[in-house]
Design an enzyme around this catalytic site. Sequence first.
Site, PDB file in Angstrom:
ATOM      1  N   GLY A   8       0.857  -1.212   0.000  1.00  0.00           N
ATOM      2  CA  GLY A   8       0.000   0.000   0.000  1.00  0.00           C
ATOM      3  C   GLY A   8       0.879   1.242   0.000  1.00  0.00           C
ATOM      4  N   ALA A   9       2.057   1.119  -0.646  1.00  0.00           N
ATOM      5  CA  ALA A   9       3.132   2.111  -0.527  1.00  0.00           C
ATOM      6  C   ALA A   9       2.750   3.527  -0.955  1.00  0.00           C
ATOM      7  CB  ALA A   9       4.323   1.639  -1.372  1.00  0.00           C
ATOM      8  N   TYR A  10       1.858   3.647  -1.930  1.00  0.00           N
ATOM      9  CA  TYR A  10       1.489   4.979  -2.420  1.00  0.00           C
ATOM     10  C   TYR A  10       0.400   5.635  -1.582  1.00  0.00           C
ATOM     11  CZ  TYR A  10       4.058   5.155  -6.801  1.00  0.00           C
ATOM     12  OH  TYR A  10       5.038   5.236  -7.742  1.00  0.00           O
ATOM     13  N   LYS A  12      -1.842   6.965   1.878  1.00  0.00           N
ATOM     14  CA  LYS A  12      -1.575   7.960   2.923  1.00  0.00           C
ATOM     15  C   LYS A  12      -0.769   7.329   4.060  1.00  0.00           C
ATOM     16  CE  LYS A  12      -6.121   8.894   2.906  1.00  0.00           C
ATOM     17  NZ  LYS A  12      -6.448   8.265   1.601  1.00  0.00           N
ATOM     18  N   LYS A  36      -0.404   0.683  -7.982  1.00  0.00           N
ATOM     19  CA  LYS A  36      -0.174   1.776  -8.931  1.00  0.00           C
ATOM     20  C   LYS A  36       1.284   1.919  -9.357  1.00  0.00           C
ATOM     21  CE  LYS A  36      -2.263   5.065  -6.464  1.00  0.00           C
ATOM     22  NZ  LYS A  36      -3.178   4.568  -5.443  1.00  0.00           N
ATOM     23  N   THR A  98      -4.858  -2.342   8.073  1.00  0.00           N
ATOM     24  CA  THR A  98      -6.028  -2.206   7.200  1.00  0.00           C
ATOM     25  C   THR A  98      -7.271  -2.715   7.920  1.00  0.00           C
ATOM     26  OG1 THR A  98      -4.547  -2.663   5.368  1.00  0.00           O
ATOM     27  CG2 THR A  98      -6.907  -2.707   4.887  1.00  0.00           C
ATOM     28  N   THR A  99      -8.342  -1.943   7.834  1.00  0.00           N
ATOM     29  CA  THR A  99      -9.579  -2.301   8.525  1.00  0.00           C
ATOM     30  C   THR A  99     -10.496  -3.095   7.575  1.00  0.00           C
ATOM     31  OG1 THR A  99     -10.298  -0.077   7.942  1.00  0.00           O
ATOM     32  CG2 THR A  99      -9.584  -0.433  10.205  1.00  0.00           C
ATOM     33  N   HIS A 153     -13.739  11.175  10.315  1.00  0.00           N
ATOM     34  CA  HIS A 153     -12.572  10.874   9.487  1.00  0.00           C
ATOM     35  C   HIS A 153     -12.567  11.725   8.218  1.00  0.00           C
ATOM     36  CE1 HIS A 153     -12.148   7.252  11.981  1.00  0.00           C
ATOM     37  NE2 HIS A 153     -10.904   7.168  11.503  1.00  0.00           N
ATOM     38  N   LYS A 157     -12.023   8.021   3.291  1.00  0.00           N
ATOM     39  CA  LYS A 157     -12.125   6.723   3.971  1.00  0.00           C
ATOM     40  C   LYS A 157     -13.194   5.845   3.325  1.00  0.00           C
ATOM     41  CE  LYS A 157     -12.325   4.627   8.564  1.00  0.00           C
ATOM     42  NZ  LYS A 157     -11.280   3.665   8.179  1.00  0.00           N
TER      43      LYS A 157
HETATM   44  N1  NDP Z   1      -4.774   0.539  12.078  1.00  0.00           N
HETATM   45  C1  NDP Z   1      -4.493   1.832  11.998  1.00  0.00           C
HETATM   46  O1  NDP Z   1      -3.897   2.427  12.921  1.00  0.00           O
HETATM   47  C2  NDP Z   1      -4.886   2.593  10.780  1.00  0.00           C
HETATM   48  C3  NDP Z   1      -5.577   1.954   9.792  1.00  0.00           C
HETATM   49  N2  NDP Z   1      -5.866   2.597   8.642  1.00  0.00           N
HETATM   50  C4  NDP Z   1      -6.474   1.772   7.608  1.00  0.00           C
HETATM   51  O2  NDP Z   1      -5.469   1.481   6.648  1.00  0.00           O
HETATM   52  C5  NDP Z   1      -6.054   1.329   5.352  1.00  0.00           C
HETATM   53  C6  NDP Z   1      -5.337   2.241   4.372  1.00  0.00           C
HETATM   54  O3  NDP Z   1      -5.578   3.585   4.696  1.00  0.00           O
HETATM   55  P1  NDP Z   1      -5.002   4.789   3.797  1.00  0.00           P
HETATM   56  O4  NDP Z   1      -3.517   4.749   3.730  1.00  0.00           O
HETATM   57  O5  NDP Z   1      -5.663   6.006   4.293  1.00  0.00           O
HETATM   58  O6  NDP Z   1      -5.605   4.393   2.346  1.00  0.00           O
HETATM   59  P2  NDP Z   1      -5.105   4.848   0.911  1.00  0.00           P
HETATM   60  O7  NDP Z   1      -6.239   4.618  -0.027  1.00  0.00           O
HETATM   61  O8  NDP Z   1      -4.521   6.216   0.986  1.00  0.00           O
HETATM   62  O9  NDP Z   1      -3.909   3.829   0.566  1.00  0.00           O
HETATM   63  C7  NDP Z   1      -4.058   2.477   0.193  1.00  0.00           C
HETATM   64  C8  NDP Z   1      -3.077   2.188  -0.939  1.00  0.00           C
HETATM   65  O10 NDP Z   1      -3.012   0.789  -1.158  1.00  0.00           O
HETATM   66  C9  NDP Z   1      -3.107   0.562  -2.561  1.00  0.00           C
HETATM   67  N3  NDP Z   1      -3.559  -0.796  -2.798  1.00  0.00           N
HETATM   68  C10 NDP Z   1      -4.815  -1.283  -2.952  1.00  0.00           C
HETATM   69  N4  NDP Z   1      -4.799  -2.616  -3.130  1.00  0.00           N
HETATM   70  C11 NDP Z   1      -3.502  -2.996  -3.089  1.00  0.00           C
HETATM   71  C12 NDP Z   1      -2.843  -4.250  -3.218  1.00  0.00           C
HETATM   72  N5  NDP Z   1      -3.517  -5.396  -3.405  1.00  0.00           N
HETATM   73  N6  NDP Z   1      -1.492  -4.269  -3.147  1.00  0.00           N
HETATM   74  C13 NDP Z   1      -0.798  -3.127  -2.963  1.00  0.00           C
HETATM   75  N7  NDP Z   1      -1.358  -1.910  -2.845  1.00  0.00           N
HETATM   76  C14 NDP Z   1      -2.705  -1.842  -2.890  1.00  0.00           C
HETATM   77  C15 NDP Z   1      -4.081   1.626  -3.010  1.00  0.00           C
HETATM   78  O11 NDP Z   1      -4.097   1.791  -4.421  1.00  0.00           O
HETATM   79  P3  NDP Z   1      -5.503   2.315  -5.103  1.00  0.00           P
HETATM   80  O12 NDP Z   1      -5.727   3.688  -4.551  1.00  0.00           O
HETATM   81  O13 NDP Z   1      -5.195   2.296  -6.574  1.00  0.00           O
HETATM   82  O14 NDP Z   1      -6.556   1.337  -4.689  1.00  0.00           O
HETATM   83  C16 NDP Z   1      -3.518   2.822  -2.261  1.00  0.00           C
HETATM   84  O15 NDP Z   1      -2.402   3.399  -2.922  1.00  0.00           O
HETATM   85  C17 NDP Z   1      -7.553   1.615   5.553  1.00  0.00           C
HETATM   86  O16 NDP Z   1      -8.229   0.397   5.743  1.00  0.00           O
HETATM   87  C18 NDP Z   1      -7.593   2.416   6.843  1.00  0.00           C
HETATM   88  O17 NDP Z   1      -8.813   2.298   7.525  1.00  0.00           O
HETATM   89  C19 NDP Z   1      -5.536   3.899   8.431  1.00  0.00           C
HETATM   90  C20 NDP Z   1      -4.878   4.605   9.402  1.00  0.00           C
HETATM   91  C21 NDP Z   1      -4.499   4.009  10.659  1.00  0.00           C
HETATM   92  O1  LIG Z   2      -8.965   5.205   7.528  1.00  0.00           O
HETATM   93  C1  LIG Z   2      -8.354   5.806   8.444  1.00  0.00           C
HETATM   94  O2  LIG Z   2      -7.832   6.912   8.258  1.00  0.00           O
HETATM   95  C2  LIG Z   2      -8.259   5.169   9.765  1.00  0.00           C
HETATM   96  N1  LIG Z   2      -8.671   3.942   9.898  1.00  0.00           N
HETATM   97  C3  LIG Z   2      -8.651   3.164  11.085  1.00  0.00           C
HETATM   98  C4  LIG Z   2     -10.061   2.823  11.505  1.00  0.00           C
HETATM   99  O3  LIG Z   2     -10.902   2.527  10.638  1.00  0.00           O
HETATM  100  O4  LIG Z   2     -10.347   2.816  12.703  1.00  0.00           O
HETATM  101  C5  LIG Z   2      -7.813   3.787  12.175  1.00  0.00           C
HETATM  102  C6  LIG Z   2      -7.908   5.268  12.248  1.00  0.00           C
HETATM  103  O5  LIG Z   2      -9.156   5.620  12.700  1.00  0.00           O
HETATM  104  C7  LIG Z   2      -7.624   5.897  10.879  1.00  0.00           C
END
Ligand code: NDP
Ligand SMILES: O=C(O)C1=N[C@H](C(=O)O)C[C@H](O)C1
Length: 264
Positions: A8-10, A12, A36, A98-99, A153, A157
């Site tokens: 999920g390197a690209y 947030k 991507k 990832t949630t 959020h 999201k």
């Molecule tokens: N546990 C925690 O503390 C936290 C959890 N989260 C969770 O983390 C997840 C990601 O959040 P966030 O960074 O904001 O999301 P983003 O959409 O910004 O980033 C996800 C990235 O993963 C890419 N991606 C999708 N499928 C794949 C795959 N199979 N292999 C590799 N890359 C892939 C996406 O590409 P594309 O956009 O093209 O789909 C995108 O670039 C969410 O479920 C969020 O709820 C977020 C913050 C904190």
């Molecule tokens: O998508 C987010 O940004 C976040 N997702 C996690 C969640 O679904 O609880 C953790 C945090 O709230 C940020």
Amino acid sequence: MIRVMVCGAYGKMGREVIKAVYRDEQLSLVGAVDVKSNFDDVGDLIGVAKTGIPVGNDLQTVINETKPQVMVDFTNPVSVLNNIRLAIKNGVCPVVGTTGLTENNISEIRELCLQTKVNAIISPNFSVGAVLMMKLSQEAAKYLPQVEIIELHHDQKLDAPSGTALRTAELIAAQRGVLRQGHPDETEKLMGARGAELAGIRLHSVRLPGYVAHQEVIFGGLGQTLTIRHDSISRESFMPGVILACKKVLTVDGLICGLEHIME
Ligand SMILES: NC(=O)C1=CN([C@@H]2O[C@H](COP(=O)(O)OP(=O)(O)OC[C@H]3O[C@@H](n4cnc5c(N)ncnc54)[C@H](OP(=O)(O)O)[C@@H]3O)[C@@H](O)[C@H]2O)C=CC1
Ligand SMILES: O=C(O)C1=N[C@H](C(=O)O)C[C@H](O)C1
């Protein structure tokens, strides 16, 4: 040095995790994956010179080429389960933020960990403050059982309610059981006005630009309310938890769910 790759390197979170792992002295960032990617260099993502660390677009290829011990996953609810399965099959320990994983998914992962002796850590929230908010909410529910949750959020999201809100509700429900709240005859004049429901607890999801990740747990009692609020004002808030999980995952026992179980 523990060899770590980021899936999920690209995204947030992915970019922030790459920076944190790259800077850590006990972790070695060996690769990254994003659907991507066009075979970029990690340096392009985090604004440093070329590092020689590849960002591929296929998880199996990156695992074959970079031999990681740990895979950090911040992708999306659709991709995460297959990434975990693939990592475990290759002997790579998943650290998952990832949630959207269901109870059935968690049972399957627990079983896979058991069979393969590959450990995993999954946490709906990697910030210490959010873990405390959940713990304190569970405690407060002993004395003030009537409660509603508002999570707020950013508007990109995908899932609602948030994983954190769901986990908070589950912990409170484990403490106080199912409880019918509000007036027995209440009606919704607009569908959804009273929010989603888990064990009688109402959950409300706000999605707006400007927010990162925030939650209020509001308890009501006779002539009083108590609000427990947590704010992640930047995604740096999750990094100490993610880094700790990368360092612990090789030595825990099977699948660990929740950052609280590895915090000292
Ligand atoms: N546990 C925690 O503390 C936290 C959890 N989260 C969770 O983390 C997840 C990601 O959040 P966030 O960074 O904001 O999301 P983003 O959409 O910004 O980033 C996800 C990235 O993963 C890419 N991606 C999708 N499928 C794949 C795959 N199979 N292999 C590799 N890359 C892939 C996406 O590409 P594309 O956009 O093209 O789909 C995108 O670039 C969410 O479920 C969020 O709820 C977020 C913050 C904190
Ligand atoms: O998508 C987010 O940004 C976040 N997702 C996690 C969640 O679904 O609880 C953790 C945090 O709230 C940020």
